[in-house]
Design a protein around this motif. Structure first.
Motif, PDB file in Angstrom:
ATOM      1  N   ALA A  32       0.851  -1.193   0.000  1.00 35.41           N
ATOM      2  CA  ALA A  32       0.000   0.000   0.000  1.00 35.41           C
ATOM      3  C   ALA A  32       0.883   1.237   0.000  1.00 35.41           C
ATOM      4  O   ALA A  32       1.988   1.237   0.552  1.00 35.41           O
ATOM      5  CB  ALA A  32      -0.929   0.015   1.212  1.00 35.41           C
ATOM      6  N   SER A  33       0.388   2.287  -0.630  1.00 37.45           N
ATOM      7  CA  SER A  33       1.191   3.504  -0.775  1.00 37.45           C
ATOM      8  C   SER A  33       1.378   4.230   0.549  1.00 37.45           C
ATOM      9  O   SER A  33       2.380   4.901   0.750  1.00 37.45           O
ATOM     10  CB  SER A  33       0.527   4.444  -1.789  1.00 37.45           C
ATOM     11  OG  SER A  33      -0.793   4.783  -1.359  1.00 37.45           O
ATOM     12  N   ASP A  34       0.413   4.102   1.467  1.00 30.75           N
ATOM     13  CA  ASP A  34       0.518   4.778   2.760  1.00 30.75           C
ATOM     14  C   ASP A  34      -0.244   3.973   3.803  1.00 30.75           C
ATOM     15  O   ASP A  34      -1.014   3.061   3.479  1.00 30.75           O
ATOM     16  CB  ASP A  34      -0.002   6.214   2.679  1.00 30.75           C
ATOM     17  CG  ASP A  34      -1.438   6.280   2.193  1.00 30.75           C
ATOM     18  OD1 ASP A  34      -2.346   6.116   3.022  1.00 30.75           O
ATOM     19  OD2 ASP A  34      -1.653   6.483   0.970  1.00 30.75           O
ATOM     20  N   LYS A  35      -0.065   4.325   5.069  1.00 29.63           N
ATOM     21  CA  LYS A  35      -0.606   3.528   6.163  1.00 29.63           C
ATOM     22  C   LYS A  35      -2.123   3.606   6.272  1.00 29.63           C
ATOM     23  O   LYS A  35      -2.750   2.703   6.828  1.00 29.63           O
ATOM     24  CB  LYS A  35       0.030   3.965   7.483  1.00 29.63           C
ATOM     25  CG  LYS A  35       1.515   3.659   7.575  1.00 29.63           C
ATOM     26  CD  LYS A  35       2.082   4.024   8.931  1.00 29.63           C
ATOM     27  CE  LYS A  35       3.550   3.605   9.031  1.00 29.63           C
ATOM     28  NZ  LYS A  35       4.136   3.890  10.357  1.00 29.63           N
ATOM     29  N   ALA A  36      -2.739   4.669   5.776  1.00 32.30           N
ATOM     30  CA  ALA A  36      -4.178   4.853   5.967  1.00 32.30           C
ATOM     31  C   ALA A  36      -5.011   4.462   4.761  1.00 32.30           C
ATOM     32  O   ALA A  36      -6.237   4.409   4.860  1.00 32.30           O
ATOM     33  CB  ALA A  36      -4.463   6.314   6.319  1.00 32.30           C
ATOM     34  N   TYR A  37      -4.389   4.168   3.626  1.00 33.90           N
ATOM     35  CA  TYR A  37      -5.151   3.993   2.386  1.00 33.90           C
ATOM     36  C   TYR A  37      -6.169   2.853   2.467  1.00 33.90           C
ATOM     37  O   TYR A  37      -7.335   3.009   2.089  1.00 33.90           O
ATOM     38  CB  TYR A  37      -4.187   3.748   1.227  1.00 33.90           C
ATOM     39  CG  TYR A  37      -4.858   3.629  -0.117  1.00 33.90           C
ATOM     40  CD1 TYR A  37      -5.574   4.693  -0.664  1.00 33.90           C
ATOM     41  CD2 TYR A  37      -4.794   2.454  -0.850  1.00 33.90           C
ATOM     42  CE1 TYR A  37      -6.195   4.589  -1.895  1.00 33.90           C
ATOM     43  CE2 TYR A  37      -5.408   2.337  -2.091  1.00 33.90           C
ATOM     44  CZ  TYR A  37      -6.108   3.402  -2.606  1.00 33.90           C
ATOM     45  OH  TYR A  37      -6.725   3.297  -3.825  1.00 33.90           O
ATOM     46  N   LEU A  38      -5.756   1.695   2.955  1.00 30.16           N
ATOM     47  CA  LEU A  38      -6.659   0.542   2.988  1.00 30.16           C
ATOM     48  C   LEU A  38      -7.865   0.796   3.879  1.00 30.16           C
ATOM     49  O   LEU A  38      -8.996   0.418   3.546  1.00 30.16           O
ATOM     50  CB  LEU A  38      -5.897  -0.695   3.468  1.00 30.16           C
ATOM     51  CG  LEU A  38      -4.751  -1.172   2.571  1.00 30.16           C
ATOM     52  CD1 LEU A  38      -4.058  -2.373   3.191  1.00 30.16           C
ATOM     53  CD2 LEU A  38      -5.247  -1.512   1.170  1.00 30.16           C
ATOM     54  N   LEU A  39      -7.658   1.438   5.025  1.00 33.47           N
ATOM     55  CA  LEU A  39      -8.775   1.735   5.927  1.00 33.47           C
ATOM     56  C   LEU A  39      -9.656   2.853   5.383  1.00 33.47           C
ATOM     57  O   LEU A  39     -10.881   2.799   5.499  1.00 33.47           O
ATOM     58  CB  LEU A  39      -8.248   2.112   7.309  1.00 33.47           C
ATOM     59  CG  LEU A  39      -7.844   0.950   8.225  1.00 33.47           C
ATOM     60  CD1 LEU A  39      -7.284   1.489   9.531  1.00 33.47           C
ATOM     61  CD2 LEU A  39      -9.009   0.013   8.487  1.00 33.47           C
ATOM     62  N   ASP A  40      -9.060   3.866   4.779  1.00 30.41           N
ATOM     63  CA  ASP A  40      -9.847   4.977   4.231  1.00 30.41           C
ATOM     64  C   ASP A  40     -10.854   4.495   3.199  1.00 30.41           C
ATOM     65  O   ASP A  40     -11.974   5.000   3.117  1.00 30.41           O
ATOM     66  CB  ASP A  40      -8.921   6.023   3.600  1.00 30.41           C
ATOM     67  CG  ASP A  40      -8.175   6.847   4.642  1.00 30.41           C
ATOM     68  OD1 ASP A  40      -8.588   6.827   5.817  1.00 30.41           O
ATOM     69  OD2 ASP A  40      -7.180   7.501   4.274  1.00 30.41           O
ATOM     70  N   TYR A  41     -10.469   3.504   2.392  1.00 33.69           N
ATOM     71  CA  TYR A  41     -11.328   3.018   1.311  1.00 33.69           C
ATOM     72  C   TYR A  41     -12.026   1.705   1.649  1.00 33.69           C
ATOM     73  O   TYR A  41     -12.784   1.180   0.829  1.00 33.69           O
ATOM     74  CB  TYR A  41     -10.513   2.854   0.029  1.00 33.69           C
ATOM     75  CG  TYR A  41     -10.203   4.170  -0.648  1.00 33.69           C
ATOM     76  CD1 TYR A  41     -10.945   4.608  -1.739  1.00 33.69           C
ATOM     77  CD2 TYR A  41      -9.186   4.996  -0.196  1.00 33.69           C
ATOM     78  CE1 TYR A  41     -10.668   5.811  -2.366  1.00 33.69           C
ATOM     79  CE2 TYR A  41      -8.898   6.199  -0.805  1.00 33.69           C
ATOM     80  CZ  TYR A  41      -9.651   6.611  -1.890  1.00 33.69           C
ATOM     81  OH  TYR A  41      -9.380   7.816  -2.496  1.00 33.69           O
ATOM     82  N   GLY A  42     -11.754   1.147   2.853  1.00 37.58           N
ATOM     83  CA  GLY A  42     -12.415  -0.085   3.257  1.00 37.58           C
ATOM     84  C   GLY A  42     -11.939  -1.325   2.543  1.00 37.58           C
ATOM     85  O   GLY A  42     -12.650  -2.328   2.494  1.00 37.58           O
ATOM     86  N   TYR A  43     -10.724  -1.312   2.001  1.00 36.58           N
ATOM     87  CA  TYR A  43     -10.216  -2.476   1.282  1.00 36.58           C
ATOM     88  C   TYR A  43      -9.746  -3.574   2.245  1.00 36.58           C
ATOM     89  O   TYR A  43      -9.866  -4.760   1.939  1.00 36.58           O
ATOM     90  CB  TYR A  43      -9.070  -2.083   0.359  1.00 36.58           C
ATOM     91  CG  TYR A  43      -9.472  -1.160  -0.766  1.00 36.58           C
ATOM     92  CD1 TYR A  43     -10.622  -1.408  -1.504  1.00 36.58           C
ATOM     93  CD2 TYR A  43      -8.719  -0.038  -1.099  1.00 36.58           C
ATOM     94  CE1 TYR A  43     -11.011  -0.566  -2.539  1.00 36.58           C
ATOM     95  CE2 TYR A  43      -9.093   0.805  -2.133  1.00 36.58           C
ATOM     96  CZ  TYR A  43     -10.242   0.540  -2.841  1.00 36.58           C
ATOM     97  OH  TYR A  43     -10.619   1.381  -3.861  1.00 36.58           O
ATOM     98  N   SER A  44      -9.188  -3.218   3.389  1.00 36.12           N
ATOM     99  CA  SER A  44      -8.694  -4.198   4.350  1.00 36.12           C
ATOM    100  C   SER A  44      -8.471  -3.501   5.686  1.00 36.12           C
ATOM    101  O   SER A  44      -8.206  -2.289   5.729  1.00 36.12           O
ATOM    102  CB  SER A  44      -7.376  -4.825   3.855  1.00 36.12           C
ATOM    103  OG  SER A  44      -6.811  -5.657   4.837  1.00 36.12           O
TER     104      SER A  44
END
Length: 698
Positions: A288-300
């Motif tokens: 992931a490009s940054d630490k918050a990306y997956l949570l921000d978009y609900g991917y994981s």
């Protein structure tokens, strides 16, 4: 009396049949002159699993035409049903006209038309058509339907083409499309737009996901999903491919949003393959490009990503494995450079059965960790271990039902260190050990069929380490449980092993009821001559005597399951308490879990853990279903996350509504609420609803 004629009528090529003999059954069959055959009265024709019913069939040999009077019903082996009042067709039913006709695909999608024109044995053109998969009751408008000036059904491509299509809900026009293409219900894969997915979150605003599915042959496909809202422009990608010996899945996305000024992205890759000689290859890539990306978009919701590749081979008497893993931390308090990010390991183990009895096992293994941080000490330490081991064990059934097991072995390891002055560059350690276990299973069966088994057991072990002790890199989260109570060493890795003399004792009671109720209870403790420093305070194993272990499980045929485990310190009370209760049947799934654990700075846990989690899925009836999940931090007296979903479905529509809230926040992740709304019209290759159509009422 019914008459049966075996005729070469070629009646049913509508469904791809070749010319051949059909069986004709009718109340009356007559010849009118030399060129007309008339079958009337409950006429039925059978051909290769298909069935045609009509009130009259007239075959004109001169014109080579069939004139059929209804009601006409044609049922094909694949479930397609065609009805009409009148028909004028060629003997193969490949060309002609059906009037006041109805076409039912896969027993769910109905197409009603004033007229159906058959051509080339492939196309059915329907004029002034009404299409729905909903229950139709008299003159009442169905829940949804599509009115079209013309519909073309391509049986080879399994597609439906609409011209001047008007979508209606309860007879009310909603929107109009000049052209529309949808797959018929029997098509498993087809290029096209999937069901749109409206999305709303606190951070990204109100948006829409519009997935487009593309087939790339029989074994590959890709789904492209543009996601557009007031705060993001995102493209999601899912690629799947099936191989002869494995499968590959790639998921990813790239975003340009208002949360971070630079582009954001992630990629997950999963693959699994088998080769000759029993070899298996598995790999995955997570980034992931940054630490918050997956949570921000609900991917994981993962807080550590692991990219790994592993080759494994298992035979009747050997196990070989090689793996390489790269870790990427998404936790605010962790530094990826000192995690360590790179871990490699390989091992081989084989077992023999010598003539003297027992099982002899030989093993060789190596593992290495690499930190990109070059700071001297634990934050930058690189370490490599190479080791060999040998073990022999045997078991006997002794008089009075005692069961004894004895094992002995030796493990020798060589360690190499870099970037840590606290250890020599190379160190060697050898650990011989011996372990003996004695069990005494006692069984009793009551008159009502209930079986009881009580098994007291005691284990003694002795081992000693020769050489320097390495740092503990792979056994930092050890706990006492019912599975390792009698083990010679309760550390899960290779870096640390239990040494000195120690003993464990316990008793297990198992009850098997005659009506399917089963339960078990385990109680035990470990004592040792010398304390083991690597056991932390909450592991239940520190000190000369361990905590008391109490664990049990209850399972009932109704689907109710309860299991719990507790570690009780004689001086300080409970160190750990965890339990889970669940109940499941055909329509309901309920689960609740609770954990309480003492603070333990050695495990990076500065405060007490006390949390509830709840998960529920309920099918209230054939129409309504709800699900709920939640997690509550009792120690902090605040929720962690919660979500609820509601589904309404019938024979032709499925609608899902969901709301979820993540309450936690950090320097990189904000608390947020997400809303979801999706719906599908069953009948267009969307799969069938589990609901049953409601009956029509007067």
């Amino acid at each position: 009396m019914r008459l049966i004629w075996l005729c070469v009528l070629m009646l049913l090529p509508t469904f791809g049949f070749a010319q051949g003999a059909a069986t004709l059954v009718a109340d009356r069959v007559e010849l009118d002159g030399n060129d007309r055959l008339i079958a009337s009265g409950n006429v039925e024709a059978y051909y290769q699993g298909a069935r045609l019913s009509a009130s009259q069939i007239i075959y004109n040999q001169t014109t080579d035409r069939l004139t059929i009077s209804g009601p006409i019903i044609i049922k094909s082996p694949d479930g397609t049903i065609l009805t009409a009042e009148r028909a004028d067709l060629d003997p193969q039913l490949e060309n002609g006209i059906l009037q006041s006709a109805r076409l039912v695909l896969d027993e769910q999608l109905q197409l009603v038309a004033n007229q159906i024109d058959r051509s080339e044995g492939r196309y059915s053109q329907l004029y002034k058509t009404a299409v729905t998969s909903c229950q139709v009751c008299g003159n009442k408008a169905p829940l949804w339907d599509i009115r079209a000036e013309r519909v073309v059904h391509d049986t080879e491509e399994q597609q439906l083409y609409f011209q001047n299509a008007l979508f209606r809900i309860r007879g009310v026009p909603i929107f109009w499309l000049p052209r529309m293409r949808v797959p018929d219900p029997e098509l498993e894969r087809s290029n096209g737009i999937l069901v749109p997915d409206p999305v709303s979150t606190d951070q990204l605003g109100i948006g829409l996901k519009l997935p487009y599915f593309i087939t790339l042959g029989d074994s590959r496909d890709i789904t492209l999903t543009p996601y557009v809202s007031s705060d993001t422009r995102t493209l999601e990608v899912i690629y799947r491919q099936a191989f002869l010996r494995g499968d590959l899945t790639i998921e990813g996305a790239i975003s340009d949003d208002t949360l971070i000024k630079e582009n954001r992205s992630y990629i997950f890759v999963d693959g699994e393959f088998t080769f000759g000689a029993d070899y298996q290859l598995t790999f995955d890539v997570e980034a992931a490009s940054d630490k918050a990306y997956l949570l921000d978009y609900g991917y994981s919701d993962k807080d550590r990503l692991d990219s790994a590749v592993e080759v494994i081979r298992v035979t009747d008497n050997s196990l070989a494995q090689t793996g390489l893993t790269y870790y990427q931390t998404l936790r605010d308090e962790e530094d990826n450079n000192s995690l360590p990010p790179v871990v490699a390991d390989t091992s081989y183990e084989t077992r023999l059965q010598p003539a003297a009895g027992g099982v002899l096992t030989f093993g060789a293994s190596a593992d290495s960790i690499y930190r990109t941080d070059k700071t001297a000490g634990a934050e930058g330490r690189d370490m490599t271990r190479v080791g060999v081991s040998a073990d022999w064990q045997n078991s006997w059934v002794l008089p009075y039902g005692f069961v004894a097991n004895v094992s002995g072995g030796v493990q020798s390891d060589v360690y190499t260190f870099n970037d840590d002055d606290d250890f020599e560059e190379d160190e060697q350690r050898t650990v011989p050990s011996v372990n003996a276990t004695l069990r005494w299973p006692l069984a009793r069966q009551a008159d009502n069929g209930t079986a009881h088994v009580i098994e007291p057991a005691v284990a003694v072990a002795l081992s000693k380490a020769y050489g320097e002790l390495p740092p503990n890199e792979d056994s930092t989260r050890t706990e006492l449980d019912q599975a390792n109570l009698l083990d010679a060493s309760r550390f899960g890795g290779d870096d640390v092993v239990e040494t000195g003399s120690r003993a464990a004792f316990g008793v297990t009671w198992t009850r098997l009821g005659p009506k399917g109720v089963s339960s078990n209870l385990t109680f035990g403790r470990v004592v040792r001559e010398e304390a083991e420093d690597e056991f932390t305070s909450s592991s239940g194993l520190d000190g000369l005597t361990s905590d008391w272990l109490l664990s049990g499980q209850l399972a009932m045929p109704s689907g109710l399951v309860f299991d719990a485990r507790s570690l009780i310190d004689s001086d300080n009370g409970v160190d750990l308490g965890a339990g889970r209760i669940s109940w499941q049947n055909a329509t309901t799934s309920l689960a609740a879990a609770y954990i309480w654990q003492n603070a333990d700075p050695d495990q990076d846990r500065d405060g007490t853990v006390s949390e509830w989690t709840i998960d529920a899925d309920l099918d209230l009836n054939e129409t309504w279903a709800i699900n709920f999940e939640g997690r509550y931090d009792v120690a902090k007296d605040e929720p962690v996350n919660a979500g609820v979903g509601v589904q309404w479905r019938n024979e032709c529509v499925t609608i899902d509504l969901s709301v979820s809230r993540r309450y936690t926040s950090s320097s990189t992740v904000d608390a947020s609420t997400s809303y979801g709304l999706s719906g599908s019209l069953n009948g267009f290759s969307a799969g069938r609803s589990g609901a049953t159509a409601a009956s029509c009422k007067n």
